[in-house]
Motif scaffolding. Structure first.
Motif, PDB file in Angstrom:
ATOM      1  N   THR A   1       0.842  -1.191   0.000  1.00  0.00           N
ATOM      2  CA  THR A   1       0.000   0.000   0.000  1.00  0.00           C
ATOM      3  C   THR A   1       0.875   1.237   0.000  1.00  0.00           C
ATOM      4  OG1 THR A   1      -0.138   0.055   2.412  1.00  0.00           O
ATOM      5  CG2 THR A   1      -1.885  -1.123   1.245  1.00  0.00           C
TER       6      THR A   1
ATOM      7  N   GLN B   1     -15.582   6.249  -3.916  1.00  0.00           N
ATOM      8  CA  GLN B   1     -15.491   4.803  -3.761  1.00  0.00           C
ATOM      9  C   GLN B   1     -16.872   4.157  -3.674  1.00  0.00           C
ATOM     10  OE1 GLN B   1     -12.296   4.001  -4.626  1.00  0.00           O
ATOM     11  NE2 GLN B   1     -12.095   2.643  -2.885  1.00  0.00           N
TER      12      GLN B   1
ATOM     13  N   ALA C   1      -8.092   4.657  -6.558  1.00  0.00           N
ATOM     14  CA  ALA C   1      -6.868   3.874  -6.355  1.00  0.00           C
ATOM     15  C   ALA C   1      -6.190   3.578  -7.692  1.00  0.00           C
ATOM     16  CB  ALA C   1      -7.193   2.580  -5.617  1.00  0.00           C
TER      17      ALA C   1
END
Length: 106
Positions: free
Chosen positions: A48, A65, A75
């Motif tokens: 990440t 999202q 992302a």
């Protein structure tokens, strides 16, 4: 010298490798294989990258999202941007991949 001895060791090893490459120009580093794996759909996403954002940006990110009507992935957008930066700054990308190779050896 930085505050991170590991980073200093990587930099020194990379400089020594660069000196060796200058002498032996036939055996260069191939960053293409790393570029192909950089943002591959099939590559596992096991690391990440965290960035600090404002409260407002975090709220907007969460809503993006969760919104069914938005066909954007924040992302994936970040991954795409990092890939573009790798192509735009090949020296920095190569240095990172050389360090990754050294890490993988240990």
């Amino acid at each position: 010298m930085s505050d991170n001895p590991m980073s200093d060791a990587f930099d020194t090893a990379e400089e020594e490798q660069s000196s060796d490459d200058d002498v032996d120009a036939g055996g260069g580093f191939d960053a293409e294989e790393y570029l192909e794996a950089l943002n591959s759909d099939g590559a596992p996403k096991e690391k990440t990258v965290g960035i600090a954002v404002t409260t407002e940006m975090h709220a907007f990110y969460q809503e993006l999202q969760n919104a069914d009507e938005v066909e954007a992935s924040p992302a994936q957008s970040v991954r795409d941007h990092l890939e573009k930066l790798a192509h735009r700054h090949p020296e920095v990308f190569e240095k990172a991949m050389r360090k990754l190779e050294i890490e993988r050896e240990f």
